[in-house]
Design a protein around this motif. Structure first.
Motif, PDB file in Angstrom:
ATOM      1  N   GLY A   1       0.806  -1.222   0.000  1.00 36.50           N
ATOM      2  CA  GLY A   1       0.000   0.000   0.000  1.00 36.50           C
ATOM      3  C   GLY A   1       0.833   1.263   0.000  1.00 36.50           C
ATOM      4  N   PRO A   2       1.755   1.427   0.973  1.00 37.43           N
ATOM      5  CA  PRO A   2       2.593   2.635   0.966  1.00 37.43           C
ATOM      6  C   PRO A   2       3.448   2.773  -0.288  1.00 37.43           C
ATOM      7  N   ILE A   3       3.951   1.640  -0.814  1.00 37.19           N
ATOM      8  CA  ILE A   3       4.752   1.723  -2.040  1.00 37.19           C
ATOM      9  C   ILE A   3       3.904   2.259  -3.182  1.00 37.19           C
ATOM     10  N   CYS A   4       2.713   1.694  -3.342  1.00 40.43           N
ATOM     11  CA  CYS A   4       1.825   2.126  -4.420  1.00 40.43           C
ATOM     12  C   CYS A   4       1.415   3.583  -4.227  1.00 40.43           C
ATOM     13  N   GLY A   5       1.051   3.959  -2.997  1.00 40.62           N
ATOM     14  CA  GLY A   5       0.627   5.328  -2.731  1.00 40.62           C
ATOM     15  C   GLY A   5       1.735   6.334  -2.962  1.00 40.62           C
ATOM     16  N   ALA A   6       2.947   5.997  -2.502  1.00 37.37           N
ATOM     17  CA  ALA A   6       4.072   6.918  -2.663  1.00 37.37           C
ATOM     18  C   ALA A   6       4.419   7.118  -4.137  1.00 37.37           C
ATOM     19  N   MET A   7       4.425   6.027  -4.907  1.00 35.40           N
ATOM     20  CA  MET A   7       4.745   6.148  -6.325  1.00 35.40           C
ATOM     21  C   MET A   7       3.655   6.876  -7.097  1.00 35.40           C
ATOM     22  N   THR A   8       2.398   6.720  -6.677  1.00 30.24           N
ATOM     23  CA  THR A   8       1.306   7.462  -7.306  1.00 30.24           C
ATOM     24  C   THR A   8       1.500   8.962  -7.101  1.00 30.24           C
ATOM     25  N   THR A   9       1.782   9.345  -5.868  1.00 23.61           N
ATOM     26  CA  THR A   9       2.006  10.760  -5.568  1.00 23.61           C
ATOM     27  C   THR A   9       3.213  11.295  -6.321  1.00 23.61           C
ATOM     28  N   ALA A  10       4.304  10.504  -6.344  1.00 25.18           N
ATOM     29  CA  ALA A  10       5.513  10.943  -7.047  1.00 25.18           C
ATOM     30  C   ALA A  10       5.246  11.126  -8.536  1.00 25.18           C
TER      31      ALA A  10
END
Length: 319
Positions: free
Chosen positions: A242-251
């Motif tokens: 979840g955090p990996i996906c969320g962080a890459m989405t924001t980036a």
């Protein structure tokens, strides 16, 4: 207060050695169980090392019983200064064979150093002999950890483990990260460029882009974490994905939003377009590198999708 090794009595040295051997043996057993399915050859080596540590413990207990009786005081590594504080590696959400090998080398070197230093704590011949023997055997464990790669390469097990490790890395890290990067880079194009062409105001466009990027990151992070517990699919712990996906989405969204901090609209727009092209190229390369998609096919798919969304944003903004 923690003691130094020199402050320990012979009884305390033996009690500490017993506790350390038991702890190391359990660590090897836990690691072997954890990786048994994916890395069977390494798990087998860990089980053998667990058995040897158990043998060391029995020899230490036998000598302790002869010297000091049945009661063994509880003395742990954290009670003595100088020992390495190790976090529980076997609880890591992602556990790779190189990480395990490094942990083995660290554990065995520390054990060897402890036994060599503890020999100076006593003049008892039986104690010195046992501690010296254990130090030599720990050295063999250290060499075994270094030779593990060569043995597994010769048997072909290392190649199989490398394939399994790469598959887990792709499932647990690359796929959620790529999904987030694609969503962040592509889905935010429309609102960002629609706001840019509708207002011609860089600050307003920046605010829209930040809102879209952070909102999409939160949404994608929770969606990924709640979509699958990873038990059957092998995709790893949901609160890692979840955090990996969320962080890459924001980036992915912030990348082409930051240029709109520039006050000049045309400069900001030009830089943003270049960054979009770079983002799409990176996505295509990742798909080619880790998803085995032909590079031209990956580039075509990503570029067509990105251009369509980009044009939608411009058309809506100019309406």
């Amino acid at each position: 207060m923690a003691k130094t090794l020199k402050e320990l009595t012979v009884q305390e040295v033996l009690a500490l050695a017993i506790q350390a051997e038991e702890e190391d043996g359990r660590i090897y057993a836990d690691l072997a169980v954890r990786i048994g399915t994916d890395y069977p050859a390494t798990a087998q080596s860990l089980k053998a090392m667990h058995d040897e540590e158990n043998g060391h413990r029995h020899r230490l207990i036998e000598l302790y019983r002869q010297k000091f009786g049945e009661h063994i005081p509880l003395l742990r590594r954290q009670d003595v200064t100088g020992f390495i504080t190790r976090r529980p590696l076997w609880l890591n959400a992602v556990l790779t064979v190189p990480m395990i090998r490094h942990e083995i080398e660290t554990m065995e070197q520390e054990a060897r150093n402890f036994y060599q230093a503890a020999i100076a704590q006593t003049s008892d011949a039986a104690v010195r002999q046992l501690l010296g023997d254990l130090a030599a055997e720990e050295s063999k464990h250290y060499e075994l950890a270094e030779e593990m790669d060569e043995k597994q390469k010769a048997s072909g097990a290392r190649e199989k483990e490398d394939v399994s490790e790469r598959r887990k890395f792709v499932l647990q890290i690359v796929q959620p990260g790529l999904a987030g990067l694609m969503d962040g880079s592509v889905s935010t194009l429309a609102p960002v460029f629609a706001a840019a062409f509708a207002t011609h105001q860089t600050w307003a466009t920046f605010l829209v882009g930040m809102a879209a990027s952070i909102g999409a990151g939160i949404s994608m992070g929770f969606a990924e974490a709640l979509s699958d517990d990873g038990v059957l699919s092998g995709r790893g712990h949901p609160w890692l994905r979840g955090p990996i996906c969320g962080a890459m989405t924001t980036a992915g969204g912030i990348g082409h939003t930051l240029p709109f901090l520039i006050a000049n609209f045309y400069y900001a727009m030009s830089i943003a377009v270049v960054i979009v092209a770079i983002e799409l190229a990176v996505i295509a390369w990742i798909r080619h590198r880790y998803m085995d998609t032909p590079l031209l096919s990956a580039a075509f798919q990503v570029i067509v999708g990105g251009v369509l969304v980009f044009l939608v944003g411009i058309l809506i903004g100019m309406a």
